[in-house]
Scaffold this active site. Structure first.
Site, mmCIF file in Angstrom:
data_model
loop_
_atom_site.group_PDB
_atom_site.id
_atom_site.type_symbol
_atom_site.label_atom_id
_atom_site.label_comp_id
_atom_site.label_asym_id
_atom_site.label_seq_id
_atom_site.Cartn_x
_atom_site.Cartn_y
_atom_site.Cartn_z
ATOM 1 N N SER A 1 35.432 33.412 51.546
ATOM 2 C CA SER A 1 34.193 32.839 52.056
ATOM 3 C C SER A 1 34.274 31.325 52.296
ATOM 4 O O SER A 1 35.097 30.855 53.063
ATOM 5 C CB SER A 1 33.104 33.218 51.050
ATOM 6 N N GLY B 1 29.323 31.809 38.709
ATOM 7 C CA GLY B 1 30.035 33.084 38.753
ATOM 8 C C GLY B 1 31.318 32.980 39.560
ATOM 9 O O GLY B 1 32.092 33.923 39.631
ATOM 10 N N THR B 2 31.559 31.844 40.217
ATOM 11 C CA THR B 2 32.729 31.733 41.088
ATOM 12 C C THR B 2 33.663 30.586 40.713
ATOM 13 O O THR B 2 34.745 30.476 41.259
ATOM 14 C CB THR B 2 32.297 31.510 42.555
#
Ligand code: 16G
Ligand code: ZN
Length: 566
Positions: free
Chosen positions: A73, A533-534
């Site tokens: 992404s 979370g990343t």
């Protein structure tokens, strides 16, 4: 394949592939908010096991096609990642995320016998029929590492699982979500030679947009803006959207910047949705020749599942961001008006907005007090918003402030609007008829499988053109409260636990009460802390009426965190 059914040859094959492909050992992986993400160099092992999990997931769905997308992404060029897509185009079922995590960690840290044992456990506990042939649909973004990782992913699928594979190569994440669902809904008959490709995506959304434009006889963008400048983050969105707009005469004036996807080292570099949203400024490539206060601008992220818009203010080059909150409220206002015109009440069709804690407080107030629509708040991550939109509303408009989102329309929406359309024809109520037709046509422009920069762009452009609204009018509906997002690197982010949709910390226990004292000191103060979370960090979000207060609050909370963890 299961151990008790697999032939000796298959087991040997798996063993030798495991040795050949899984070069990264003694490593810990997690299937996080959006799949696995890491430095591309360590992802060989994860790709190998993700292929296996995808095959098992497809078998558990009786051979329906499951999608696998290789992308990281908005992350830097040297990262990569992978995520699994359910047969209906949604994200992998949450209960399978832990299987994906466990299998990757076994492959990296244990023996192949343990790997096979775990596969057998999944098969046995979930009662998977091992005679089913799995079907997998794969795609990747434009990163340099993607083809190599694709080889790791495919390594077991044909030789071990005899899977049916459709490889779409490079395409956007939402295109793959759409095509996964499409493949399951259009199982070709034996004499049908139709090849499923991105052209099905293109023609579906091109036709939907053209139909909507024809309904209002709109031929160009001139009523609202001069040109639309699209920043593609130097990612896969560039060639895909350039090809897409060739079929749309209304979009002749679109200009592209940062469309150099053939140089993957430039991906997301000083451009793209994440850069524009977090830096609150224009991306590289928007130079003087493109600066025009009559233009509308937008930025995709690296895999084109996020979009933010912006414009430059009158006579100055002041930058005005139109983020996910603004997109959601634009859609809500437009659709609500259409429902009223079509004589449909909130009892007939429940329209609501789904946001996360990152939504600007002004947007939530605007939704509740001006639009009089319900608003829900969920945890960060598309799967949470998607689920709420699907279960709580007939028109569920969900967007994260960062530009990730879409609209879901329920079966009840379609049947009620069609009913109204029939009544309007009978009563010759032309205004109500047009509103019903617009609602149905608009729903087709939206990619309901997942947030999609291309489809969201079409939806925003159509809404502005039909409403004859300029970007500044869109922006003026409400004014964002000053806000700041920062991150703090801590030794162990897992000690940060939250409740109330991530709006309150429960651990470390002393932190929230101390934060509350600081927040209550400033006007319209709001702040929260959550573990990313990343990334290996915790994020701090602060907002308030005055920018100076917000800056101070942010600094104070960062200092509190540091004193708490050290
Ligand atoms: C992922 C999520 C995105 C979320 C972001 C939060 C998906 C497809 N993507 O990119 O929705 O906003 O993570 O990142 O779910 P953070 O946990 O690092 O703040
Ligand atoms: Zn993305």
């Amino acid at each position: 394949m299961t151990a008790h059914q697999a032939t000796e040859m298959q087991l040997q094959l798996l063993e030798s592939l495991h040795t050949q492909v899984c070069k990264t050992k003694n490593y810990s992986y997690t299937y996080g908010t959006a799949g696995f993400r890491d430095k591309a160099a360590v992802l060989d092992t994860v790709m190998f096991t993700t292929g296996i999990i995808a095959a098992l997931r497809s078998m558990s769905h009786n051979g329906k096609a499951v999608g696998v997308m290789i992308t990281a992404s908005h992350n830097p060029p040297l990262d990569n990642g992978v995520k699994i897509i359910e047969p209906d185009g949604s994200m992998l079922l949450q209960s399978w995320e832990s299987h994906a995590t466990q299998l990757a960690n076994i492959a990296a840290n244990d023996t192949v016998t343990q790997l096979i044992q775990y596969i057998n456990e999944i098969v046995a506990t979930l009662n998977i029929d091992s005679n089913v042939t799995p079907s997998i649909v794969v795609g990747m973004d434009s990163r340099e590492s993607s083809p190599r990782l694709m080889d790791c992913l495919l390594s077991t699928l044909s030789p071990v699982f005899m899977a049916k594979i459709v490889n779409h190569n490079m395409l956007t994440t939402p295109q793959l979500h759409f095509l996964t669902a499409y493949q399951n809904n259009h199982e070709p008959s034996s004499d049908d030679k139709t090849v499923i490709s991105v052209s099905q995506y293109d023609s579906k959304f091109q036709t939907a947009f053209k139909d909507l434009m024809n309904l209002y006889e709109i031929k160009d963008f001139n009523d609202c803006f001069e040109s639309l400048v699209v920043d593609c983050a130097n990612g896969i969105g560039a060639p895909q959207f350039q090809q897409f707009v060739k079929g749309l005469p209304q979009c002749n004036s679109i200009k592209f910047v940062n469309d150099d996807y053939t140089h993957p080292d430039t991906l997301n570099n000083s451009c793209g949705a994440d850069f524009v949203k977090t830096q609150q400024r224009l991306p590289a490539g928007v130079d003087d020749s493109l600066l025009n206060d009559n233009n509308l601008y937008c930025s995709f992220d690296g895999d084109a599942d996020r979009i933010v818009f912006y414009y430059v203010g009158n006579k100055t080059t002041k930058f005005h961001l139109l983020d996910g909150d603004k997109i959601a409220t634009l859609f809500a206002k437009f659709l609500k008006k259409l429902l009223i015109k079509a004589n449909l009440t909130q009892d007939d069709i429940r329209l609501g907005i789904v946001q996360t804690a990152y939504a600007n407080g002004s947007s939530t107030t605007y939704v509740l007090d001006t639009l009089h629509c319900p608003a829900s708040c969920t945890k960060t991550g598309v799967k949470h918003l998607h689920h709420e939109a699907q279960t709580a509303y007939d028109i569920g408009i969900y967007f994260e402030a960062n530009g990730h989102g879409t609209i879901l329309f329920s079966d009840n929406f379609y049947s009620k609007v069609q009913e109204r359309q029939t009544i309007a024809i009978k009563e010759n109520d032309l205004s109500s008829l047009k509103a019903s037709k617009t609602l149905l046509a608009f729903s087709k422009v939206i990619n309901q499988t997942v947030g999609d920069a291309i489809a969201d762009l079409l939806g925003v452009v159509a809404t502005l053109l039909i409403s004859k609204m300029k970007p500044s009018q869109w922006d003026n509906e409400y004014t964002d409260l000053p806000n700041l997002l920062s991150k703090v690197i801590v030794p162990d982010r897992t000690v940060f636990k939250t409740t109330d949709q991530e709006r309150k910390l429960t651990s470390p226990p002393a932190l929230q009460p101390k934060m509350d004292l600081l927040i209550n000191k400033i006007e319209q103060g709001r702040a929260f802390v959550r573990a990313s979370g990343t990334e290996d960090a915790v994020r701090v979000y602060c907002e308030g009426k005055h920018a100076d207060d917000v800056k101070q609050l942010s600094k104070d909370i960062e200092a509190l965190i540091m004193s708490e963890v050290n």
